[in-house]
Design an enzyme around this catalytic site. Structure first.
Site, PDB file in Angstrom:
ATOM      1  N   LYS A  82      -2.323  -1.950  -0.598  1.00  0.00           N
ATOM      2  CA  LYS A  82      -1.117  -1.478   0.095  1.00  0.00           C
ATOM      3  C   LYS A  82      -1.499  -0.961   1.475  1.00  0.00           C
ATOM      4  O   LYS A  82      -2.495  -0.256   1.647  1.00  0.00           O
ATOM      5  CB  LYS A  82      -0.451  -0.375  -0.731  1.00  0.00           C
ATOM      6  CG  LYS A  82       0.864   0.146  -0.141  1.00  0.00           C
ATOM      7  CD  LYS A  82       1.455   1.224  -1.039  1.00  0.00           C
ATOM      8  CE  LYS A  82       2.763   1.781  -0.484  1.00  0.00           C
ATOM      9  NZ  LYS A  82       3.353   2.818  -1.359  1.00  0.00           N
ATOM     10  N   SER A 157       7.921   2.153  -2.703  1.00  0.00           N
ATOM     11  CA  SER A 157       7.480   1.585  -1.437  1.00  0.00           C
ATOM     12  C   SER A 157       6.303   0.615  -1.575  1.00  0.00           C
ATOM     13  O   SER A 157       5.855   0.047  -0.588  1.00  0.00           O
ATOM     14  CB  SER A 157       7.074   2.714  -0.481  1.00  0.00           C
ATOM     15  OG  SER A 157       5.957   3.440  -0.997  1.00  0.00           O
ATOM     16  N   SER A 181       7.030   5.116  -6.156  1.00  0.00           N
ATOM     17  CA  SER A 181       6.652   3.949  -5.365  1.00  0.00           C
ATOM     18  C   SER A 181       5.725   2.972  -6.070  1.00  0.00           C
ATOM     19  O   SER A 181       5.485   1.888  -5.557  1.00  0.00           O
ATOM     20  CB  SER A 181       6.006   4.395  -4.044  1.00  0.00           C
ATOM     21  OG  SER A 181       6.966   4.968  -3.197  1.00  0.00           O
TER      22      SER A 181
END
Length: 473
Positions: A82, A157, A181
């Site tokens: 990420k 996210s 997330s």
């Protein structure tokens, strides 16, 4: 994707095939890069793809195999990271246009551990700026798209990571989580995601959206793969002030052990949240499956106050502290819903902050009481199935709600507040063929129990061979 007959498409399968010489790390990496090149124009799961660096790392991994060198548990396995994590020599934007050209010189603690375990990092996955949204969108790239229906959101996210794993571009990716997330995109993309106990995975340096609650964890296609990544990621790091100093549990063993008879509670809404009726039905059917394992879930909801009452002021204050200078200079990068969210909480006095923290302590104590009676709590992982990109629902389960992440992914914040481990397992599909997740929660420090319950459910209701229609499966 790599030939699944040789690797079964999992981290463990790829690592074992490389170790046995059936597949080379270069072959595995080229397969991942080919899949990314083919599918990412549809899904926008990546912000940066490192073709040259990944192939160089893979070639080095193959030389180590040929030399008979010691091999780590992730040796040669292509994974994605990420883009909230620093990667030395590889662009790290944090989802912010103001960091378009940022190339760190040092890996984050999490990335350094993955590299030490032998992982080959193929790229950085799409994320909103500093993780400040429940959808995967930013000013850098196109919005993330769900492999199960490209008109639908991935959630956020860590939506880029979830989409990359769901579409088979990589077998595993990392996520960060301070408000759902990891579990939200895992649920919406039909993969496995686990948020560990707070402090289990060191977060240094931390550019996350709420330092008080933030944790790192893996998104994978199987529980065993998540256990393998957690083993590499977890453990003390003195640079992180909340890093747990005690050794982590044996994650790999937990993912293969029998669950046994554990006390399980089920709650459709935890007493506070609006939830879509079909999502409840799918998640509840998955929860009832535990009865087949000798663990009949009991319908009971924890007696806790509204979690938003303490979470929101603490979360927003932590965002301001973590990103103060950037917020003042680059607020234009944020979307309107984030600006409104920050503006809704005026700067707190010291007294107001202490009051909110006291409420957090009460919430934690009440939840500790609940987990003395039950070893696991099962809930839906999200309040809704994946919705059209950019169109969060204003009505959920017949109730009017604020159209934003607080409404469509409300369950996770409780476990960020308490620091408890939790995971989302693929529970099934809606009538429209969209994924729904079941959340499994245990007491602090009991990732082993979360993994054990997840693996038991996976053996009962396998999901790893369930691929999105995008792949023609």
């Amino acid at each position: 994707m790599l030939d699944h007959t040789m690797t079964n498409g999992t981290v463990s399968g790829i690592a074992d095939a490389i170790r046995a010489g059936r597949v080379s790390a270069v072959e595995a990496t080229d397969a991942a890069l080919t899949a990314i090149d083919r599918l990412d124009p549809l899904l926008h799961a990546f912000l940066t793809v490192d073709h040259d660096g990944a192939r160089e790392a893979a070639a080095s991994a193959d030389r180590a195999v040929a030399a008979g060198a010691p091999l780590g548990p992730l040796h040669g396995v292509p994974i994605a990271v990420k883009d909230l994590e620093d990667t030395a020599g590889l662009r790290s934007t944090y989802g912010a246009a103001s960091y378009t050209d940022n190339v760190p010189t040092v890996d984050s603690a999490l990335v350094a551990r993955l590299r030490a375990a032998g992982a080959v990092i193929v790229g950085k996955t799409n994320t909103p700026a500093f993780g400040l949204l429940g959808e995967t969108k930013n000013r850098l790239a196109a919005d993330g798209r769900n492999p199960w229906n490209t008109d639908r959101t991935t959630g956020g996210s860590s939506g880029g990571s979830a989409a990359a794993v769901a579409a088979g571009m990589v077998a595993a990716a990392t996520g960060t989580d301070s408000a759902g997330s990891i579990n939200c995109p895992a649920a919406m993309c039909g993969v496995y995601g686990i948020k560990p106990t707070h402090g289990r995975v060191p977060m240094h340096p931390d550019y996350g959206d709420a330092l008080h609650f933030n944790d790192g964890g893996p998104l994978t296609r199987s529980v065993a793969d998540a256990a393998r990544l957690l083993t590499a990621m977890a453990g003390p790091d003195p640079r992180d002030p909340v890093s747990l100093r005690e050794p982590p549990p044996d994650f790999a063993r937990a993912a293969t052990a029998e669950l046994g008879r554990v006390r399980i509670a089920w709650s459709a809404d935890v007493g506070h949240f609006a939830v879509d009726r079909e999502v409840v039905a799918v998640a509840e059917a998955a929860a009832r499956a535990f009865a087949e394992l000798g663990c009949e879930p009991v319908a009971e909801t924890p007696d806790v106050p509204d979690p938003w009452r303490s979470y929101t002021p603490l979360y927003v204050t932590d965002v301001r502290v973590a990103l103060g200078e950037w917020l003042s200079e680059h607020r234009v990068e944020l979307y309107e819903e984030t600006v409104d969210e920050l503006a809704a909480v005026p700067p707190l006095s010291a007294e107001d902050y202490v009051r909110a923290y006291h409420e957090l302590l009460v919430f934690r104590a009440r939840m500790s009481d609940f987990f003395e009676r039950y070893e696991l709590l099962l809930t839906p992982a999200t309040a809704v199935a994946p919705f059209p990109v950019g169109e969060p629902p204003a009505t959920i389960g017949g109730r009017s709600v604020r159209a934003g992440w607080q409404s469509f992914m409300p369950f996770q914040i409780m476990w960020n507040m308490t620091g408890q481990p939790c995971a989302s397992v693929p529970a099934g599909l809606t009538a429209d063929g969209l994924p729904v997740g079941l959340m499994i929660v245990a007491a602090r420090g009991r990732e082993d129990l979360v993994l054990g319950a997840s693996a038991a459910f996976e053996r009962l209701r396998p999901w790893a061979d369930r691929w999105p229609p995008l792949l023609g499966a």
